[in-house]
Design a protein around this motif. Sequence first.
Motif, mmCIF file in Angstrom:
data_model
loop_
_atom_site.group_PDB
_atom_site.id
_atom_site.type_symbol
_atom_site.label_atom_id
_atom_site.label_comp_id
_atom_site.label_asym_id
_atom_site.label_seq_id
_atom_site.Cartn_x
_atom_site.Cartn_y
_atom_site.Cartn_z
ATOM 1 N N ASN A 1 0.835 -1.192 0.000
ATOM 2 C CA ASN A 1 0.000 0.000 0.000
ATOM 3 C C ASN A 1 0.868 1.238 0.000
ATOM 4 O O ASN A 1 1.680 1.421 0.902
ATOM 5 N N PRO A 2 0.730 2.114 -0.990
ATOM 6 C CA PRO A 2 1.614 3.281 -1.091
ATOM 7 C C PRO A 2 1.451 4.250 0.047
ATOM 8 O O PRO A 2 2.284 5.101 0.256
ATOM 9 N N TYR B 1 -4.087 4.983 -8.173
ATOM 10 C CA TYR B 1 -5.096 3.977 -7.848
ATOM 11 C C TYR B 1 -4.375 2.837 -7.140
ATOM 12 O O TYR B 1 -3.455 2.242 -7.687
ATOM 13 N N TRP B 2 -4.801 2.531 -5.878
ATOM 14 C CA TRP B 2 -4.085 1.506 -5.115
ATOM 15 C C TRP B 2 -4.983 0.365 -4.654
ATOM 16 O O TRP B 2 -4.541 -0.511 -3.908
ATOM 17 N N GLU B 3 -6.233 0.331 -5.101
ATOM 18 C CA GLU B 3 -7.124 -0.758 -4.700
ATOM 19 C C GLU B 3 -6.925 -1.964 -5.613
ATOM 20 O O GLU B 3 -7.849 -2.461 -6.260
ATOM 21 N N THR B 4 -5.688 -2.435 -5.665
ATOM 22 C CA THR B 4 -5.297 -3.530 -6.548
ATOM 23 C C THR B 4 -3.974 -4.105 -6.049
ATOM 24 O O THR B 4 -3.278 -3.472 -5.245
ATOM 25 N N GLU B 5 -3.632 -5.307 -6.518
ATOM 26 C CA GLU B 5 -2.346 -5.917 -6.155
ATOM 27 C C GLU B 5 -1.184 -5.097 -6.687
ATOM 28 O O GLU B 5 -0.095 -5.104 -6.121
ATOM 29 N N ASN B 6 -1.423 -4.399 -7.790
ATOM 30 C CA ASN B 6 -0.357 -3.624 -8.434
ATOM 31 C C ASN B 6 -0.803 -2.172 -8.602
ATOM 32 O O ASN B 6 -1.309 -1.792 -9.661
ATOM 33 N N PRO B 7 -0.623 -1.342 -7.557
ATOM 34 C CA PRO B 7 -1.001 0.072 -7.652
ATOM 35 C C PRO B 7 -0.328 0.760 -8.833
ATOM 36 O O PRO B 7 0.785 0.392 -9.233
ATOM 37 N N ASN C 1 6.719 6.638 -8.930
ATOM 38 C CA ASN C 1 6.535 5.255 -8.515
ATOM 39 C C ASN C 1 5.309 5.155 -7.614
ATOM 40 O O ASN C 1 5.264 5.753 -6.545
ATOM 41 N N ALA C 2 4.315 4.384 -8.011
ATOM 42 C CA ALA C 2 3.082 4.270 -7.229
ATOM 43 C C ALA C 2 3.234 3.381 -6.010
ATOM 44 O O ALA C 2 2.392 3.399 -5.114
ATOM 45 N N ASN C 3 4.303 2.575 -5.944
ATOM 46 C CA ASN C 3 4.471 1.606 -4.869
ATOM 47 C C ASN C 3 5.405 2.048 -3.757
ATOM 48 O O ASN C 3 5.367 1.499 -2.663
ATOM 49 N N ASN C 4 6.265 2.994 -4.030
ATOM 50 C CA ASN C 4 7.252 3.381 -3.036
ATOM 51 C C ASN C 4 7.672 4.818 -3.289
ATOM 52 O O ASN C 4 7.121 5.492 -4.133
ATOM 53 N N ASN C 5 8.699 5.261 -2.538
ATOM 54 C CA ASN C 5 9.092 6.670 -2.626
ATOM 55 C C ASN C 5 10.437 6.853 -3.300
ATOM 56 O O ASN C 5 11.186 7.757 -2.961
ATOM 57 N N ASP C 6 10.747 6.009 -4.283
ATOM 58 C CA ASP C 6 12.041 6.122 -4.954
ATOM 59 C C ASP C 6 11.913 6.736 -6.345
ATOM 60 O O ASP C 6 12.827 6.631 -7.151
ATOM 61 N N GLY C 7 10.781 7.401 -6.599
ATOM 62 C CA GLY C 7 10.593 7.988 -7.921
ATOM 63 C C GLY C 7 10.397 9.487 -7.900
ATOM 64 O O GLY C 7 9.747 10.049 -8.785
ATOM 65 N N PHE C 8 10.966 10.162 -6.873
ATOM 66 C CA PHE C 8 10.824 11.615 -6.783
ATOM 67 C C PHE C 8 11.395 12.287 -8.032
ATOM 68 O O PHE C 8 12.420 11.878 -8.558
ATOM 69 N N THR C 9 10.719 13.346 -8.472
ATOM 70 C CA THR C 9 11.177 14.075 -9.654
ATOM 71 C C THR C 9 11.103 15.579 -9.413
ATOM 72 O O THR C 9 10.343 16.034 -8.559
ATOM 73 N N ASN C 10 11.901 16.331 -10.160
ATOM 74 C CA ASN C 10 11.795 17.794 -10.136
ATOM 75 C C ASN C 10 11.540 18.336 -11.536
ATOM 76 O O ASN C 10 11.981 19.431 -11.889
ATOM 77 N N GLU C 11 10.806 17.568 -12.320
ATOM 78 C CA GLU C 11 10.410 18.036 -13.646
ATOM 79 C C GLU C 11 9.440 19.212 -13.540
ATOM 80 O O GLU C 11 8.593 19.269 -12.647
ATOM 81 N N THR C 12 9.551 20.127 -14.497
ATOM 82 C CA THR C 12 8.619 21.245 -14.634
ATOM 83 C C THR C 12 7.891 21.112 -15.965
ATOM 84 O O THR C 12 8.529 20.970 -17.016
ATOM 85 N N TRP C 13 6.558 21.140 -15.912
ATOM 86 C CA TRP C 13 5.739 21.068 -17.113
ATOM 87 C C TRP C 13 4.779 22.260 -17.151
ATOM 88 O O TRP C 13 4.349 22.744 -16.105
#
Length: 372
Positions: free
Chosen positions: A6-7, A236-242, A292-304
């Motif tokens: 669970n994220p 969406y996290w109501e699944t085995e694979n968020p 990353n929907a599963n953990n906190n290793d996908g932080f980004t500083n992209e600007t759009w």
Amino acid sequence: MKQKLNPKIIPITNYFLILLIVGFVYGCSKSDEDNDEIFVPTLYMHGMAQTEGNGVISFGGINYNKMDNITYRYNSEINEWKTLSISTKPHSRAQFGMSYSGNSIIVLFGGWYNDDAYNYQNGYVLYNDTWEFDISTETWEEIIIDSGQVPGKRRWTAMAYAGNSKTVLFGGDKYYTSSGSDINTVLANDTWIYDATSNQWEQVISGQFEEWPSVRAYHVMAHAGENKVLLYGGTYWETENPFNYSDTWEFNVETKKWSKIEFGGEFPSGRNLAAMAYAGDNVIVLFGGNLNANNNDGFTNETWEYNALNKTWTKINVNGALPPSTIHHGIAYGGNSKIYLHGGVGTASTGSIWEYNKNTKLWKELLRQTGM
């Protein structure tokens, strides 16, 4: 029973460690020449909104391990934060909806509170109260809805100003319990319109076969021109694979219809816990988030940037300084084609405020907390 990933649960301990490490490293790296104290609130999961002038309002959130109900005001003309002394105000909370609503009013809805800010599972309170902050008098007032509909209790929701004193609320996490290893959540995709003139909520009901965003939390919303708001991303996290969403939606408060925006060119990849704000001239700025929907290793500083007229996303390749990769940060329009980014959890100090100028496409750090 095998507990589902669970994220909401996994990252929080790591967030705490990040904050402790960042605070220690930054404190140790200060120069002996830093004699003058600079005050910047050190917050995340807080709310931010514009002030109709040069600056922003910040409320609530988490200050390390404590949830706050302090209101701060940043003045960009003198580059200074101040703490507002207010007796009547919302209870301490985090991850609520908060948005400018026209006519010097900011609207706040929902959120959650726990004495232990790092315990997402037990002993917390969900809110569905509505408050208005008067920018001119710097006062809070709870809006008691005597009759009519009110959105259900929730957290990790999003709100945005649509024009004509109307604010749109969408989705979030409405229910959460823990019993042993069982974790139950109810993600929502309901749409509500709050009218700050009549002080009433109205739920928008979808018609058969009508386009409508899926249930989600951790999404972002922003003003997108007269009568419109923009919705992007979330989880969406109501699944085995968020998973994270990468879809973009536009809602019109006059027609009360959602429209999914399809793109032939580039657009942001799926992410959660980003921040998004209107920057003037039909341009919306998106910053940061977690890929990353599963953990906190996908932080980004992209600007759009999103152009609400031609309905296109553009990734901004910034020449110069950038805010750190961040989640749980606040962002708001500050006037004169500028937005202000504050706080969050990321790879550097949460006690800083940055300015983005959509005309020059440049970020600039304005203040950083000293005395940490």
